[in-house]
Motif scaffolding. Structure first.
Motif, short mmCIF file in Angstrom:
data_model
loop_
_atom_site.label_atom_id
_atom_site.label_comp_id
_atom_site.label_asym_id
_atom_site.label_seq_id
_atom_site.Cartn_x
_atom_site.Cartn_y
_atom_site.Cartn_z
N ALA A 116 45.36 30.44 20.08
CA ALA A 116 44.44 29.32 20.28
C ALA A 116 44.05 29.25 21.76
N GLY A 117 42.77 29.07 22.01
CA GLY A 117 42.28 28.98 23.39
C GLY A 117 42.00 30.30 24.04
N SER A 118 42.16 31.40 23.31
CA SER A 118 41.96 32.72 23.92
C SER A 118 40.50 32.95 24.33
N LYS A 119 39.57 32.25 23.67
CA LYS A 119 38.16 32.42 24.05
C LYS A 119 37.92 31.89 25.47
N TYR A 120 38.65 30.84 25.84
CA TYR A 120 38.52 30.32 27.21
C TYR A 120 39.16 31.29 28.22
N ALA A 121 40.29 31.86 27.83
CA ALA A 121 40.95 32.83 28.72
C ALA A 121 40.08 34.05 28.93
N ALA A 122 39.43 34.52 27.86
CA ALA A 122 38.55 35.69 27.97
C ALA A 122 37.39 35.41 28.91
N ARG A 123 36.86 34.19 28.85
CA ARG A 123 35.78 33.79 29.74
C ARG A 123 36.25 33.80 31.19
N ALA A 124 37.48 33.30 31.39
CA ALA A 124 38.04 33.25 32.75
C ALA A 124 38.28 34.64 33.31
N MET A 125 38.85 35.55 32.49
CA MET A 125 39.15 36.90 32.97
C MET A 125 37.88 37.63 33.41
N GLY A 126 36.77 37.28 32.79
CA GLY A 126 35.51 37.93 33.16
C GLY A 126 34.99 37.50 34.51
N MET A 127 35.54 36.42 35.07
CA MET A 127 35.07 35.92 36.36
C MET A 127 36.16 35.89 37.42
N LEU A 128 37.29 36.52 37.16
CA LEU A 128 38.39 36.47 38.13
C LEU A 128 37.94 36.98 39.50
N PRO A 129 38.39 36.34 40.56
CA PRO A 129 38.00 36.79 41.90
C PRO A 129 38.65 38.11 42.27
N ASP A 130 37.89 38.97 42.92
CA ASP A 130 38.49 40.19 43.44
C ASP A 130 38.72 40.01 44.94
N LEU A 131 39.15 41.07 45.60
CA LEU A 131 39.53 40.94 47.01
C LEU A 131 38.36 40.60 47.93
N THR A 132 37.13 40.74 47.44
CA THR A 132 35.97 40.40 48.27
C THR A 132 35.54 38.95 48.10
N ASP A 133 36.20 38.20 47.19
CA ASP A 133 35.77 36.83 46.89
C ASP A 133 36.78 35.78 47.33
N ILE A 134 37.67 36.11 48.24
CA ILE A 134 38.76 35.19 48.54
C ILE A 134 38.67 34.58 49.93
N ARG A 135 37.61 34.85 50.64
CA ARG A 135 37.58 34.40 52.03
C ARG A 135 37.51 32.89 52.17
N ASP A 136 36.77 32.24 51.28
CA ASP A 136 36.58 30.80 51.40
C ASP A 136 37.74 29.99 50.83
N GLU A 137 38.31 30.44 49.72
CA GLU A 137 39.36 29.68 49.04
C GLU A 137 40.53 30.60 48.65
N PRO A 138 41.24 31.14 49.63
CA PRO A 138 42.31 32.10 49.31
C PRO A 138 43.46 31.50 48.51
N LEU A 139 43.86 30.26 48.82
CA LEU A 139 44.95 29.64 48.09
C LEU A 139 44.58 29.42 46.63
N LEU A 140 43.37 28.97 46.40
CA LEU A 140 42.90 28.77 45.03
C LEU A 140 42.84 30.10 44.29
N ALA A 141 42.39 31.16 44.97
CA ALA A 141 42.33 32.48 44.34
C ALA A 141 43.72 32.96 43.94
N ILE A 142 44.71 32.71 44.79
CA ILE A 142 46.09 33.09 44.46
C ILE A 142 46.57 32.31 43.24
N GLU A 143 46.29 31.02 43.20
CA GLU A 143 46.70 30.20 42.06
C GLU A 143 46.09 30.71 40.76
N VAL A 144 44.82 31.05 40.82
CA VAL A 144 44.13 31.54 39.62
C VAL A 144 44.71 32.87 39.16
N LEU A 145 44.97 33.76 40.10
CA LEU A 145 45.55 35.06 39.73
C LEU A 145 46.95 34.89 39.14
#
Length: 268
Positions: A116-145
């Motif tokens: 249950a809820g896997s459709k939301y997880a799949a949506r999130a995985m498609g937008m996960l930040p990579d190493l070039t997207d962490i400059r503005d919000e590094p702590l948030l990026a770590i939390e999401v990963l």
């Protein structure tokens, strides 16, 4: 080794490698120039209900979500979902993973192979930040990963979990939060958040490394961040410190008792 000693008729070449076969989970990478999908999302009240379910069930690991900033962003999202999801894609990933965990905790899945809820997880995985997207919000990026790694582990995708927690760990090194972050330099709130994020990553990295039989990625002597119990006397801090010590002990066992040289000596 077991197969060599006890051959099985018509057995697969690697019968013990079951990673990623427990559930069906696929996602599509969303490019930066494409607006995130905000369709079929729950109401604000139901989102709060799922958020509190995650807060209850994840227990100590819930520390990975900074509640104050999450709630502020959640209110902004329900005021203008399209704008918030477009301008704060990393937070939107976090929100979708919270929905995925919440649904998994409170809703019975329709099929065992699709949580249950896997459709939301799949949506999130498609937008996960990579190493070039962490400059503005590094702590948030770590939390999401961390949330992504924990989700992968929960659906028995251990390799993906190990890779994502490894990426979170590298960002910790880049930001220097494995070293004590002075309150005088950034304020008590940010200093506390850095400590919480670091120790959560530390615990998950040790546990996921143990599950894969992989070596730890950080040396203990390089860590100077104070333990949670050294910051305050709360029960939560004491429990987190015990988790850290258990993860540290597990790592010590893996790197001393079960070294590759010992294994080679046994099989030779």
């Amino acid at each position: 080794m077991v197969t060599d000693r006890m051959p099985q008729i018509d057995s697969p070449e690697d019968p013990y490698n079951m990673d990623g076969t427990a559930v069906t989970f696929r996602w599509t990478r969303i490019s930066e120039d494409k607006d995130p999908d905000i369709s079929d999302l729950p109401s604000f009240d139901y989102s709060l209900y799922l958020f509190n379910a995650v807060k209850f069930y994840l227990g100590q690991l819930f520390n990975i979500i900074d509640e104050e900033s999450f709630m502020q962003s959640l209110n902004e999202f329900y005021e203008d979902a399209a704008t918030k999801s477009r301008l704060s894609r990393t937070w939107y990933c976090q929100y979708l993973l919270v929905l995925a965990f919440g649904k998994a905790f409170v809703v019975t899945p329709e099929t065992p192979s699709s949580p249950a809820g896997s459709k939301y997880a799949a949506r999130a995985m498609g937008m996960l930040p990579d190493l070039t997207d962490i400059r503005d919000e590094p702590l948030l990026a770590i939390e999401v990963l961390c949330l992504a790694a924990l989700y992968f582990e929960s659906i028995d995708m251990r390799v993906a979990a190990y890779q994502h927690i490894g990426q979170a760990l590298r960002i910790c090194f880049i930001e220097g939060i494995h070293r004590e972050v002075s309150e005088g330099a950034v304020g008590s709130k940010v200093s506390q958040r850095c400590s919480t994020v670091w120790w959560t990553v530390y615990i998950l990295d040790r546990e996921f490394s143990a599950l894969l039989g992989a070596p730890s990625s950080v040396r203990e002597e390089d860590i100077t961040t104070a333990l949670p119990s050294e910051r305050d006397n709360s029960l939560r801090a004491a429990a987190t410190t015990l988790q850290i010590q258990l993860a540290r002990l597990t790592s010590r066992i893996l790197t001393s008792v079960y070294q590759a040289t010992c294994f080679l000596e046994i099989i030779s």
